[in-house]
Design an enzyme around this catalytic site. Structure first.
Site, mmCIF file in Angstrom:
data_model
loop_
_atom_site.group_PDB
_atom_site.id
_atom_site.type_symbol
_atom_site.label_atom_id
_atom_site.label_comp_id
_atom_site.label_asym_id
_atom_site.label_seq_id
_atom_site.Cartn_x
_atom_site.Cartn_y
_atom_site.Cartn_z
ATOM 1 N N GLY A 136 -30.475 -70.747 10.417
ATOM 2 C CA GLY A 136 -28.925 -71.070 10.403
ATOM 3 C C GLY A 136 -28.924 -72.497 9.984
ATOM 4 C CD GLU A 137 -30.267 -74.959 12.512
ATOM 5 O OE1 GLU A 137 -29.460 -74.618 13.387
ATOM 6 O OE2 GLU A 137 -31.425 -74.031 12.582
ATOM 7 C CE1 TYR A 138 -33.341 -72.700 2.200
ATOM 8 C CE2 TYR A 138 -31.585 -70.731 2.583
ATOM 9 C CZ TYR A 138 -32.792 -71.542 1.794
ATOM 10 O OH TYR A 138 -32.595 -70.945 0.484
#
Length: 411
Positions: free
Chosen positions: A59-61
């Site tokens: 998700g952060e990627y």
């Protein structure tokens, strides 16, 4: 406090090794971390210029990707190292074209962080959202390496803002600048006298908006949809699938097509969905052998295509909020201008709350409520289009974080 933190890291290291004996996902992370330095040493040479991008997970990627892409354009002579903490991020993006080297982040011990930063000596490090590791950041600070935090979102109950959070709070001050998603986060940072902060918004809006610029055509979905109204249910869990199956089996809307993309694509889970359906269904993995247009349900038993599949939806359902696993990405369907249905557990997701408030998204808590809103959206084209436009307008209004970040970096 620093001593206690480092003792805690040692305990975590031992705990993960023990847990890896019983959990395949944890084992991937443990084994992957053992190979990190070997990978770095084989791909980095003395004198290489580097950038370091770090994400906790997938998700952060996705959140950092639009920034990473811009930096890739401007730092063509640099080697880019992308690190993940979670196996779910690493395993899916270990071949990411945005980076030259993709590794697991070692545990945040003083020894490992020093060795890691010595190898990289990055000209710029970009951390995404919340994965903040004091020892790594302190090593960057010692070497006067630039580090920024993007898409940060803070809450008052986090350790940074408590009397016992000195180590983590000090880590925040190692960042040259922090870009927050909202004013609340900025105010919290200022309450601890951190003032190098800009409210840039959430880079996820830029990420999903860029999807409109891509080729989203999927011929097999066009064949399946056959110009009929289509409901796409993305990242579903069993509690979500039960709602959908009951609706499909009892519905009179025979001309409505349904696409289900489960979060869990294990064979047993997929078979369970197919067995419960009383209508014709087809799997992505077996689509070549089927008459797609004659099926009413298409089940996506693969990963990586959901963003494109949403472009064919007239209505979306996003899973995760009927239970407590966490609501999945609602911005992905919103950018295509379609109304969205979710479960009741969405309080920690500000974008969901915002779209509910502007009448673009609908939260339901039981089968009856699900049936009622889905029937209304199917039957009322005017409402369907109006609610969908509210969602796309919301995306348009909130994009632009990447420009502010890149402007700050002066590239």
């Amino acid at each position: 406090m620093g001593f206690i933190y480092n003792i805690g890291i040692g305990v975590v290291h031992f705990g993960l090794k023990c847990a890896s004996l019983f959990n395949k996902k944890i084992k991937k992370g443990v084994v992957g971390r053992q190979n990190t330095f070997k990978v770095l040493e084989s791909h980095l040479n003395f004198g290489d210029k580097t950038l370091w991008f770090h994400c906790a997970s997938l998700g952060e990627y996705e959140q950092g990707l639009p920034v990473f892409k811009e930096l890739r354009k401007h730092y063509k002579q640099h080697k880019i190292v992308l690190s993940f903490f979670s196996p779910s991020g690493y395993e899916i993006r270990k071949n990411s074209p945005i980076a030259d080297i993709v590794v697991y982040l070692p545990l945040d011990s003083k020894r490992l962080s020093k060795r890691f930063v010595n190898l990289l000596n990055p000209e710029l490090s970009v951390f995404v959202k919340y994965d903040i590791w004091p020892n790594f950041l302190n090593e960057l600070k010692k070497r006067k390496c630039r580090a920024i935090l993007i898409s940060a979102a803070f809450r008052k109950n986090q350790s940074y803002f408590k009397f016992y959070g000195k180590v983590l709070r000090r880590a925040l001050f190692t960042f040259e600048h922090i870009f927050t998603q909202n004013e609340v986060s900025k105010a919290l940072l200022e309450s601890i006298n951190y003032n190098d902060v800009t409210v840039s918004g959430d880079t996820r809006f830029d990420r999903v908006f860029s999807q409109l610029e891509l080729n989203n055509n999927l011929l097999f979905i066009e064949t399946f949809k056959d110009d009929k109204l289509c409901v796409v249910a993305g990242s579903t869990w069993p509690e979500d699938e039960n709602l959908l199956i009951d609706y499909i089996n009892s519905s009179n809307h025979k001309n409505v097509k349904f696409i289900i993309a489960p979060h869990n694509i294990k064979t047993s889970q997929i078979n369970n969905i197919q067995e419960k359906l009383n209508v014709t269904s087809v799997l992505y993995s077996k689509k070549e052998d089927k008459q797609l247009a004659s099926a009413q349900v298409f089940i996506i038993d693969t990963i990586g295509i959901l963003s494109k599949v949403y472009s064919y939806a007239n209505i979306a359902y996003v899973g995760g909020a009927m239970g407590h696993t966490g609501l999945h990405n609602t911005l992905e369907p919103a950018v295509f201008g379609i109304p969205i249905i979710i479960g009741p557990n969405h309080q920690k997701f500000p974008e969901a709350n915002a779209m509910i408030n502007i009448n673009g998204m609908f939260s339901i808590s039981n089968q009856e409520a699900f049936n009622n809103i889905l029937n209304e959206l199917i039957q009322n084209k005017e409402k369907r289009l109006s609610c969908g436009k509210n969602c796309s307008d919301y995306i348009q209004k909130n994009k632009g974080a990447v420009i502010q970040i890149i402007d700050y970096l002066r590239i």
